[in-house]
Every structure is written in structure tokens, then in C-alpha cells.
Scaffold this active site. Structure first.
Site, short mmCIF file in Angstrom:
data_model
loop_
_atom_site.label_atom_id
_atom_site.label_comp_id
_atom_site.label_asym_id
_atom_site.label_seq_id
_atom_site.Cartn_x
_atom_site.Cartn_y
_atom_site.Cartn_z
CB THR A 129 43.89 78.77 -86.89
OG1 THR A 129 43.91 79.88 -85.99
CG2 THR A 129 44.96 78.96 -87.93
CD1 TRP A 131 37.32 75.60 -81.76
CD2 TRP A 131 38.08 73.77 -80.73
NE1 TRP A 131 36.41 74.60 -82.00
CE2 TRP A 131 36.86 73.45 -81.38
CE3 TRP A 131 38.74 72.75 -80.03
CZ2 TRP A 131 36.29 72.17 -81.33
CZ3 TRP A 131 38.18 71.48 -80.00
CH2 TRP A 131 36.97 71.20 -80.63
CE LYS A 155 38.21 84.23 -86.96
NZ LYS A 155 38.20 83.93 -85.52
CD GLU A 158 34.91 81.79 -82.77
OE1 GLU A 158 35.96 81.85 -83.44
OE2 GLU A 158 33.82 81.37 -83.21
CB SER A 206 33.85 72.99 -89.53
OG SER A 206 33.39 74.29 -89.82
CD GLU A 227 45.27 70.99 -94.85
OE1 GLU A 227 44.61 69.94 -94.83
OE2 GLU A 227 46.39 71.06 -95.38
CB CYS A 261 41.48 67.14 -88.33
SG CYS A 261 43.27 67.26 -88.29
CD GLU A 356 35.25 66.71 -87.94
OE1 GLU A 356 34.72 67.82 -88.13
OE2 GLU A 356 36.46 66.49 -88.13
P1 NAD Z 1 35.19 76.34 -87.43
O1 NAD Z 1 35.06 76.10 -88.90
O2 NAD Z 1 33.96 76.52 -86.64
O3 NAD Z 1 36.08 77.64 -87.15
C1 NAD Z 1 37.40 77.77 -87.66
C2 NAD Z 1 37.74 79.25 -87.78
O4 NAD Z 1 36.91 79.86 -88.78
C3 NAD Z 1 37.53 80.06 -86.51
O5 NAD Z 1 38.60 80.96 -86.36
C4 NAD Z 1 36.22 80.79 -86.78
O6 NAD Z 1 36.06 81.98 -86.06
C5 NAD Z 1 36.36 81.07 -88.26
N1 NAD Z 1 35.09 81.34 -88.98
C6 NAD Z 1 33.83 80.97 -88.62
N2 NAD Z 1 32.95 81.36 -89.57
C7 NAD Z 1 33.67 81.98 -90.54
C8 NAD Z 1 33.32 82.57 -91.80
N3 NAD Z 1 32.07 82.60 -92.25
N4 NAD Z 1 34.32 83.09 -92.56
C9 NAD Z 1 35.61 83.04 -92.13
N5 NAD Z 1 35.99 82.50 -90.96
C10 NAD Z 1 35.02 81.97 -90.17
O7 NAD Z 1 36.06 75.12 -86.88
P2 NAD Z 1 36.41 74.76 -85.37
O8 NAD Z 1 35.18 74.25 -84.68
O9 NAD Z 1 37.18 75.89 -84.77
O10 NAD Z 1 37.46 73.55 -85.56
C11 NAD Z 1 37.09 72.22 -85.66
C12 NAD Z 1 37.14 71.75 -87.11
O11 NAD Z 1 38.46 71.94 -87.63
C13 NAD Z 1 36.85 70.28 -87.27
O12 NAD Z 1 35.97 70.08 -88.36
C14 NAD Z 1 38.21 69.67 -87.59
O13 NAD Z 1 38.19 68.47 -88.31
C15 NAD Z 1 38.85 70.78 -88.36
N6 NAD Z 1 40.32 70.64 -88.37
C16 NAD Z 1 40.91 70.20 -89.53
C17 NAD Z 1 42.29 70.02 -89.58
C18 NAD Z 1 42.97 69.52 -90.85
O14 NAD Z 1 44.18 69.53 -90.90
N7 NAD Z 1 42.24 69.09 -91.86
C19 NAD Z 1 43.06 70.30 -88.46
C20 NAD Z 1 42.43 70.75 -87.29
C21 NAD Z 1 41.05 70.92 -87.27
#
Ligand code: NAD
Length: 451
Positions: A129, A131, A155, A158, A206, A227, A261, A356
Site C-alpha cells: 500500500t 502513503w 507491506k 515506508e 504508482s 490500483e 489518486c 501524474e
Molecule cells: P509507490 O508505487 O511508490 O509505492 C507503493 C508501495 O509499493 C509502497 O509500499 C512501496 O514500498 C512498494 N514498492 C516499491 N517498489 C516496489 C517493488 N519493486 N515491488 C513491490 N513493492 C514495491 O506509490 P506511492 O508513492 O506510495 O503512492 C502514490 C501512488 O499511489 C500514486 O500514483 C497514486 O495515484 C497511487 N494511488 C492509487 C490509488 C487507486 O485507488 N488507484 C489509491 C491511492 C494511491
């Protein structure tokens, strides 16, 4: 033992720390989850719902303390933190029963036969998930999985491990050991979890990370719910209620500092009403001064981290260098703070209209008519939400032509009870919420016998 420190984005001060889970230990943790899932998965779904339901009241009983932690760790104004925590508690109280009902087996009568349609647990679910809604996202990804009879390894981001851990601790007061475990860390822990023997990866985050997870999951043909991000359009056409449209545009661009999002990321307004709309939008933006998120009345806190602020500032500077007009905000602020900003004259080729933003920016451009608005709104790799403000029946007709998962007509995208949370194009694969969403955490099985 290595620890992960969580910092207050408003002050830079540490809020607390959690032990980092060594990546090498994750397979053993998943094996423990699989063992615990056997008895958990054998219970009827309604029994699992009954076990988990008191967590809703426990969250509500501690809502002020949890909201304070959420805001200190993530930066959203305290009122918004409280509303997220309250929503989690209240929603959990009823959602457990909705999930149990959705996954209950049912008989399908046929000619001389009866088929039982079952929604069985998949096994172990990895919930990964972000942040931006640091308590709601773990609940979104883990709750349906648990009530459906899976064990979950969560997970959280961070950036926000403490509030996610607090949520897991509340559930763990009620459910058997091993059914819900937490992994703390960053990419390395995420990768190790994806590589482990999990049956489903329920990910919110993301697009870039979603792509990496999909690639890594391919070898084991692991099931996925992704998502992802978006670039949601808002279309405002002649004859719309401009006060309501401008108020919505400001709220949905600046809420949670734009780190939502389904934030409004692109605004297409008809040229005949553009000046009147923009004047109202600037007025509405003045109601979002950035300030201490713990202070009463604050509506705009800091961005979650410096890198996020730098990304947004870069997009704004690039748009201005390429001819966009800064009509409100834009000035640099200390630390992670960023003012509510309004740009006009943006064009479709600018990065701010394509990538984004996830920041407190309302980016406005003019269009000549509804057809042009639809064409530009659909000219995006993303398609999570979209909103149309226009007179009826035109508004609904325009909405029906937009390629997005959730569309609001003269209001936001949030739907009636039972609505799924779904994205189109690169905003996601699979979906959750609503009976069909809950069932995505299940293995569908049919057992057919003679009548
Ligand atoms: P992120 O993708 O950087 O990180 C999300 C999670 O993935 C974190 O827990 C991170 O530690 C983990 N992660 C990072 N690299 C990984 C890998 N290689 N393998 C597995 N896990 C890994 O996203 P973020 O910056 O925390 O959140 C913002 C993003 O979330 C934005 O793009 C936003 O649009 C999206 N978001 C989407 C929705 C939806 O419902 N579609 C809802 C909330 C947020």
C-alpha cells in the site's frame, strides 16, 4: 536490528520507528501465513466477519489518538486525518458483513443438476500500500482478503509505517496469530514479498511500481489487483453551475495537498465561460492557505516528502516556461509546504497535463466544445476518475463518452453503496469494493451434482 524511522513531514522531526523486516525472512513469514490460513479459511465467512467486526468500534474508540498519529506521520490536516480514521472504523463495522455476504456460496439450478458456486479463499495475499491514505489503503487491500478467508501479509508504505501498524495491531487483538502479519521496509521488502509464495498481490500505488510487480509476478502466474495512478480530467461546459464547479475544482485539486489518486489533475473549461470559471476558482483557492496540519482550521498541510514537492514544483516551472500563466500560488515555501496553485493556459503536450502531478495544482485549459473536451480528456494513458459539470442531458451524454472507471456528473466520483472502485487503461487491473470487488480476493469454484 535495522529500524525504519517515520518523520513528520510538517516539521522534519521523527515520529517513531519500526523494525525493518529482513527481506530474507519474508519467505518464512509467508509460510507462517499459509499455516495460519488453514484454520482461518475453514471458518464460515460470517464467522470471520463476526471476529473482525469489533475492530471497527476499537478504531472509533481511539479515533483522536489515531488521527493525531496519522496527521503527524503523513501531513494531512487533522480534520482530514480524523475523517479517514472515522471512515475506516464506521466502514469496517458494516463492510465485514457485506464481504461475507458477497463470498457466501450459492446454488444455481439447472436442468437435472445443481451447481454450487463457491468463492473460496486464495491462500496468502500480499497487500502492498501507498502513503496517501495510510490507514484506509491497508484496510482497502487487507479487509476483503481477510473476511474472504485469506491470510494477509501487509507491506505498508515506508513513509507511513506507524499508522498502518496501529491498524494491524487493532485487528490482531481479534484474529488468530499469523493471519495478518506486517512487513516493514521499502522496495527490497516489496520485491521479496512479490517474489515469495503468495497467491494474490493486492497493490495500490504508482503505475511504475505496478509494472514492476506485474513483471515480477509473471513467472509464478500470481494473481494481481493493481490500483494505480491517474490524471483525472474535470470538464466544465457552458450552462454549468460555475460556483459549484469552481468549488469542486478547488476542493478536488487541493484536498490532501493533491495527493489523491482521484484528484482533479486536468481542467477543461469551455472558452465562453473560462474567465468566469477561473475567477471563481482563484477565489475558492484562497480558502486553502497552507499551514500547520495539527492547528485547528488548517485545510492544506505539507506534502508528504521533499521528493514529491520537487516533482510538483518542476512540473509547474516547466509549464510556466512553456507559456502557462501562474494566476494563484506558485511561490516556494519552507520545508515540504507548497501553496495551492492555479495555472491557466496549459496545453495538452505539457508534462503537467500528461504525468501524474499528485500536488496542490489546478491546471486549466480552454476547449471550444464538448467534443473537444471529450477528445482531450480521453487523451491520457490513465482513466481512474473523471468529472463533468454541464447542464443535463448534455452532462450525462458527455460522461458516457469518457474512458474512465468512475465518472461523476455535476458531483464527485464517489458512488452509492456497492459501487466498485475501478480504473480503466493504465489506472488499474482488477478492482475492489462492491460485491464483485470483494470476490476478486477469492478463487471461484463450481461444484455440480445431479438434482
Ligand atoms: P509507490 O508505487 O511508490 O509505492 C507503493 C508501495 O509499493 C509502497 O509500499 C512501496 O514500498 C512498494 N514498492 C516499491 N517498489 C516496489 C517493488 N519493486 N515491488 C513491490 N513493492 C514495491 O506509490 P506511492 O508513492 O506510495 O503512492 C502514490 C501512488 O499511489 C500514486 O500514483 C497514486 O495515484 C497511487 N494511488 C492509487 C490509488 C487507486 O485507488 N488507484 C489509491 C491511492 C494511491
Amino acid at each position: 536490528m535495522t529500524t525504519l524511522t517515520s518523520f513528520n513531514p510538517a516539521t522534519g522531526e521523527p515520529v517513531g520507528e519500526v523494525p525493518v523486516t529482513p527481506a530474507a525472512e519474508i519467505p518464512a513469514l509467508v509460510a507462517r501465513a499459509r499455516e495460519a490460513q488453514r484454520a482461518w479459511g475453514a471458518l464460515p465467512a460470517q464467522a470471520r466477519a463476526d471476529i473482525i467486526r469489533p475492530a471497527g468500534q476499537a478504531i472509533l474508540d481511539r479515533k483522536d489518538e489515531l488521527a493525531h498519529l496519522l496527521t503527524t506521520e503523513q501531513g494531512k490536516p487533522l480534520a482530514d486525518g480524523l475523517s479517514e480514521v472515522t471512515h475506516c472504523g464506521e466502514k469496517l463495522l458494516t463492510e465485514v458483513d457485506e464481504i461475507a455476504e458477497a463470498v457466501a456460496p450459492r446454488d444455481l439450478p439447472g436442468e437435472g443438476l445443481v451447481t454450487t458456486l463457491r468463492y473460496d479463499p486464495l491462500g496468502v495475499v500480499a497487500a502492498i500500500t501507498p502513503w496517501n491514505f495510510p490507514m484506509l489503503m491497508p484496510q482497502w487491500m487487507a479487509l476483503p482478503a481477510l473476511v474472504a478467508g485469506n491470510a494477509v501479509v501487509l507491506k505498508p508504505s515506508e513513509q507511513t509505517p506507524l499508522i498502518a501498524q496501529a491498524w494491524a495491531d487493532i485487528l490482531n487483538e481479534l484474529i488468530p496469530p499469523g493471519v495478518l502479519q506486517t512487513v516493514h521496509g521499502a522496495d527490497d521488502q516489496g520485491k521479496a514479498l512479490v517474489a515469495s509464495e503468495v497467491n494474490l498481490i493486492a497493490f495500490t500505488g504508482s503505475k511504475a511500481t505496478g509494472q514492476k510487480i506485474m513483471a515480477a509476478a509473471a513467472g509464478g502466474l500470481k494473481r494481481l489487483i493493481l490500483e494505480l495512478g491517474s490524471k483525472d480530467p474535470l470538464i466544465v461546459l457552458e450552462g454549468a453551475d460555475l460556483d459549484a464547479a469552481a468549488e469542486f475544482a478547488a476542493r478536488n485539486s487541493f484536498r490532501n495537498c493533491g495527493q489523491v489518486c482521484v484528484s482533479t489533475e486536468r481542467i477543461y473549461v469551455q472558452d465562453t465561460i473560462a474567465d468566469a470559471f477561473t475567477a471563481r476558482l482563484i477565489e475558492a483557492a484562497k480558502a486553502y492557505p497552507a499551514g500547520d496540519p495539527l492547528a485547528e482550521g488548517t485545510v492544506l498541510g505539507p506534502m508528504v516528502m521533499r521528493a514529491q514537492k520537487d516533482h510538483v514544483a518542476r512540473q509547474v516551472a516547466d509549464a510556466v516556461a512553456r507559456g502557462a500563466k501562474l494566476v494563484h500560488g506558485g511561490a516556494d515555501m519552507p520545508g515540504n509546504f507548497m501553496p495551492a496553485t492555479v495555472l491557466t493556459g496549459v496545453t495538452q503536450d505539457m508534462d503537467i497535463m500528461r504525468t501524474e502531478t499528485f500536488g496542490p495544482v489546478a491546471a486549466v485549459t480552454t476547449i471550444r466544445n464538448a467534443d473537444e473536451a471529450v477528445e482531450l480528456a480521453n487523451d491520457s494513458e490513465y482513466g481512474l476518475g473523471a468529472v463533468v459539470f454541464a447542464p443535463e442531458p448534455l452532462a450525462r451524454e458527455v460522461a458516457s463518452r469518457i474512458d474512465a472507471g468512475m465518472i461523476g456528473v455535476n458531483r464527485g466520483i464517489h458512488g452509492a453503496k456497492g459501487s466498485p472502485w475501478a480504473g480503466s487503461k493504465h489506472s488499474g487491473i482488477g478492482y475492489h469494493m462492491g460485491p464483485d470487488g470483494h470476490r476478486q480476493f477469492c478463487q471461484v469454484r463450481t461444484i455440480t451434482r445431479n438434482a
